[in-house]
Design a protein around this motif. Structure first.
Motif, short mmCIF file in Angstrom:
data_model
loop_
_atom_site.label_atom_id
_atom_site.label_comp_id
_atom_site.label_asym_id
_atom_site.label_seq_id
_atom_site.Cartn_x
_atom_site.Cartn_y
_atom_site.Cartn_z
N ALA A 1 27.56 38.70 51.72
CA ALA A 1 27.50 40.14 51.42
C ALA A 1 28.66 40.47 50.50
CB ALA A 1 27.55 40.98 52.70
N VAL A 2 28.47 41.46 49.66
CA VAL A 2 29.48 41.82 48.67
C VAL A 2 30.47 42.80 49.28
CG1 VAL A 2 29.87 42.91 46.43
CG2 VAL A 2 27.89 41.43 46.76
N ASN A 3 31.76 42.50 49.15
CA ASN A 3 32.81 43.42 49.59
C ASN A 3 33.55 44.03 48.41
OD1 ASN A 3 34.50 44.68 51.58
ND2 ASN A 3 36.09 43.18 51.10
N GLU A 4 33.34 43.48 47.22
CA GLU A 4 34.06 43.95 46.03
C GLU A 4 33.59 45.31 45.55
OE1 GLU A 4 34.97 39.80 46.50
OE2 GLU A 4 33.12 40.96 46.64
N PHE A 5 32.36 45.68 45.87
CA PHE A 5 31.85 47.02 45.54
C PHE A 5 30.83 47.38 46.60
CE2 PHE A 5 29.65 43.79 43.03
CZ PHE A 5 28.32 43.96 43.42
N TYR A 6 30.37 48.62 46.58
CA TYR A 6 29.46 49.09 47.61
C TYR A 6 28.07 48.50 47.41
CZ TYR A 6 33.04 52.49 48.85
OH TYR A 6 34.21 53.07 49.25
N SER A 7 27.61 47.81 48.44
CA SER A 7 26.29 47.20 48.41
C SER A 7 25.71 47.21 49.81
CB SER A 7 26.38 45.76 47.88
OG SER A 7 25.14 45.10 47.98
N ASN B 1 26.72 36.20 43.26
CA ASN B 1 27.53 36.41 42.07
C ASN B 1 28.25 37.74 42.22
OD1 ASN B 1 28.62 36.34 39.48
ND2 ASN B 1 26.76 37.13 38.53
N LYS B 2 29.51 37.69 42.65
CA LYS B 2 30.26 38.90 42.96
C LYS B 2 31.19 39.32 41.85
CE LYS B 2 30.23 37.53 47.84
NZ LYS B 2 31.05 37.23 49.03
#
Length: 832
Positions: free
Chosen positions: A670-676, A716-717
């Motif tokens: 899961a992506v933590n770098e931006f809201y997803s 791909n984050k």
């Protein structure tokens, strides 16, 4: 010759005119295993042994052209590559003849016997013919030799000898006409310089069965070789790759996977058994005989002639080939190594031939595909016309219905949070409002007190004896400037250098460090978001924190009672989250050696496989058994040494998501770098499941993503130092033991590329995507790390300075740098 009327199936939206048998003819002698030919305009095959029959594939009104010139049986036929003049070459044991088709037509119309040019006499049994790109040279495969003939006159240019058995096929390289590749029954292929006669490369023995066919794919610069037992090998022809093998495909296994997926689609749409052409209906009373699928012919699939539906269904890929086998026709996507389409002759009752002895496939000028097949057991030859768009349209419709999604999936959030979403959960919402209410009520009670109002003239603080101020406050502007050096450092640290978009691949060895005095496997490796620190999770239950240059002594975090499963950084780069086989996870502050939060093993009945921060550090996301669990948390960062035992850090379960099949989760991302809202999970049942945490449910399942359970799935984050298009974040990778790496597109839930070449047979070797999104790194069991270009299947670099199996790899998010971690506890650093 007799023409058989077109055989059309019932008009049910799918079976109408898939296969049309345009012509069928019976020969007086067998034509099995004889090379037949098909081009954009014509098809050619032997008739009655020594007659060469030429048919117009599109316009059937003219009579077939029969060319006489051979006294013995024709054994091979091939068309030239040039359109003007269109030539065809035929070979028998007596002559090799080149015919100008247009001139022969004119001679036949004028009542003159058509004649060709004899370019070879008594050359032996010729199994295969091919023209060079300019049609000046013809390669004739005679027994174990390759005889190069001039197409203008009877002249032997050279003879290539080296195979130990009959040569079954030979082809010229279209972008390097001097290169000729041949395959033989000795189960090897050879690469020749046909001008000098030099042998450039000899492969090892590839199979237990003879090699029957080959294809040189110009767009991908690849060599595809097929054998008699259904095996397909793909080799790289790019300069410097030295003909290394890229993929190996088993046609029978690919077929079984394809049929299973089609059967699943039918069941999901309530149409069991309706998809004629794919043989999904099997009578249980019938005895199933498993046979090998001989690769009779391999032909590139031209996308320029595909319809819009077909082009979209085939992943918009130029890297696909037709496979002609004894029982039908197949399309294999070379990027993904997957079977896209399978059509069987037995599923179309109107066809005269159900088992082919030889075949030739070519795209027409329309959306249709023309095929010439000869019967294996009968003396029949058929010209078939395949309507490819009808097949792809139905399959595309089935997949669209099975997905049942209102809109295309996307990693980047496109809609606001729902009111009922678990991502809207607040840990202190009720407690904060209650405490605020109590605080305000207490303040009101304490402030309302009856006290006498007394003015004291001598009390300076009362202000009653001072003269009232008549001017507003004005700041001092003549103060000397004082420069704070710490402020400068803070300011410069905020100015991040952008990650170079066109950076080369990290391949220069820079440094190596040992994490322990004795060999200790490294199971987790991750850079912080700012690229300044590297966290390592070890098998000896500890966590090491290095700086990005791997210099100095690392910080050590100890406390787990089992090997580390994963280590993850928070978005603010101040916290570390670790999960262990002791069924606990801990949160650490970077500047403290004691955990800030510990969740005991009593909460989790199964080991925690993976844990990470989620939704810009608002939540914790972890997997345990078949469940993906979302936690809210609060950290007490009190640093008082006396009161540190009274820490009030805690977490609370916000939501739990279960795999649809109830299987155990092997990995998630899961992506933590931006809201997803998207979370991807792989299960022990070989599936990949997509969860939308905004609606708190599973929204899609990819069954049988691998033949084994995927041990890692990553997205791909990007990073804070690079910018990519929003659509690029929809790509994710999965990897499984023995099956390489697959690149998926979340929007279509389809595999778009497969990466092989590294060794991964037993250990769960890790993978990583570069911040620019262009490169993929993977570990390998041959003491190397491999770096792939995400746009092609060939690996770019093989990093060979490692000392043992490479278990983990990680790209630095701030600069072109790659680190690898081995099974014996060594970290290697590579730079561009």
């Amino acid at each position: 010759m007799e023409g058989i009327p077109n055989s059309q199936l019932n008009d049910d939206g799918f079976n109408h005119s898939i296969f049309k048998e345009k012509y069928c003819v019976s020969s007086s002698v067998s034509t099995s295993h004889i090379q037949v030919a098909c081009s954009s305009c014509y098809c050619a095959f032997p008739l009655h042994g020594n007659l060469l029959c030429i048919l117009k594939a599109i316009d059937l009104s003219p009579q077939p052209l029969l060319l006489k010139g051979h006294h013995q049986h024709i054994t091979a036929i091939a068309f030239g590559n040039l359109q003007t003049p269109m030539t065809v070459c035929s070979a028998s044991e007596d002559y090799v003849i080149i015919w100008d088709i247009e001139r022969c037509h004119m001679q036949a119309l004028n009542g003159v016997l058509p004649r060709g040019i004899v370019i070879g006499t008594r050359l032996g049994h010729i199994q295969h013919l091919s023209f060079c790109p300019g049609d000046q040279v013809v390669a004739a495969c005679a027994d174990s030799k390759i005889i190069l003939l001039s197409s203008a006159q009877e002249e032997i240019l050279s003879v290539l000898e080296g195979h130990t058995s009959s040569v079954t096929a030979a082809e010229f390289c279209s972008w390097q006409p001097e290169i000729l590749v041949s395959v033989s029954e000795d189960r090897t292929f050879k690469v020749w310089n046909q001008m000098s006669g030099e042998l450039l490369y000899k492969s090892s023995i590839l199979s237990a069965s003879p090699l029957l066919s080959l294809c040189i794919h110009e767009e991908s610069r690849q060599l595809i070789v097929g054998s008699g037992n259904g095996q397909v090998w793909i080799f790289s022809l790019i300069d410097g790759h030295y003909y290394r093998v890229i993929k190996e495909i088993n046609l029978l296994k690919s077929e079984q996977k394809f049929l299973k997926s089609v059967e699943t689609l039918q069941a999901q749409n309530g149409q069991p058994g309706e998809l004629t052409g794919f043989s999904t209906n099997i009578n249980e009373d019938e005895e199933i005989i498993e046979t090998s699928k001989s690769i009779l012919r391999i032909t590139p699939c031209s996308s320029s002639s595909l319809s819009e539906d077909a082009h979209s269904f085939l992943s918009n890929s130029l890297n696909s080939v037709w496979i002609g086998s004894a029982d039908g026709l197949y399309i294999i996507n070379l990027d993904t190594s997957e079977l896209e389409i399978a059509l069987y002759f037995t599923d179309f009752p109107g066809l005269s031939i159900i088992v082919a002895g030889s075949c030739a496939v070519h795209h027409g000028t329309t959306n249709n595909v023309f095929t010439v097949i000869t019967s294996m057991f009968e003396n029949k030859i058929s010209l078939l016309e395949l309507n490819l768009s009808a097949v792809t349209k139905k399959l595309h419709s089935l997949k669209s219905q099975a997905c049942c999604m209102e809109e295309c999936l996307a990693v980047v959030a496109r809609i606001p949070l729902l009111g009922s979403s678990p991502l809207n959960s607040e840990l202190f919402k009720k407690e904060a409002s209650k405490s605020a209410k109590q605080k305000n009520s207490g303040h009101i009670k304490s402030s309302v007190k009856d006290k006498p109002l007394v003015f004291h003239a001598k009390v300076k603080s009362s202000g009653y004896t001072t003269k009232p101020r008549m001017s507003m406050f004005s700041p001092k502007t003549n103060m000397p400037k004082q420069f704070d050096s710490s402020l400068k450092e803070h300011h410069t640290s905020l100015i991040a250098k952008e990650y170079p978009v066109d950076c080369p691949v990290p391949n220069a060895f820079q440094k190596q460090v040992n994490v322990a005095d004795r060999p200790t496997p490294i199971f987790s490796l991750q850079y912080s978001g700012n690229g300044k620190h590297l966290a390592c999770g070890l098998a000896d239950k500890s966590i090491l924190l290095y700086n990005s240059s791997l210099s100095g002594s690392p910080a050590v975090y100890a406390g787990h009672n089992g090997a580390l499963c994963s280590v993850a950084w928070s978005h603010n780069n101040q916290l570390l989250l670790s999960a262990s086989e002791d069924r606990t996870y801990r949160i650490w502050q970077v500047n403290r050696s004691e955990p800030t939060l510990v969740l005991s093993s009593e909460v989790f009945p199964s080991p925690i496989r993976l844990a990470q921060f989620y939704y810009m550090d608002k939540f914790l996301l972890l997997s345990s058994g078949p469940s993906l669990q979302l936690f809210m948390y609060h950290l007490d960062t009190l640093t008082d040494d006396i009161k540190r035992y009274k820490k009030k850090s805690f977490c609370r379960l916000a939501e739990k998501f279960l795999m649809t099949s109830g299987t155990e989760i092997t990995s998630f991302s899961a992506v933590n770098e931006f809201y997803s809202y998207i979370a991807l999970c792989s299960g022990c049942d070989h599936s990949v499941e997509v969860f939308d945490l905004n609606v708190a449910r599973s929204i899609a399942v990819i069954p049988d993503a691998h033949c084994r359970a995927a041990h890692q799935i990553i997205q791909n984050k990007g990073s804070s130092f690079s910018t990519q298009q929003s659509e690029a974040y929809n790509l994710f990778l999965t990897t499984a033991v023995t099956e390489g790496i697959k690149l998926w597109d979340l929007r279509t839930l389809r595999c778009v590329r497969r990466f092989d070449g590294h060794h991964n047979r037993c250990h769960p070797c890790g993978i990583s995507i570069s911040p620019c999104g262009k490169y993929i790194a993977t570990g390998s069991e041959n003491k190397c790390a491999y770096v792939f270009d995400i746009r092609c299947s060939n690996f770019l670099n093989k990093l060979s300075r490692c000392t043992d199996t490479v278990m983990q790899v990680a790209f630095n998010p701030s600069k072109p740098q790659l680190v690898t971690a081995t099974l014996d506890g060594k970290i290697q650093q590579f730079r561009a």
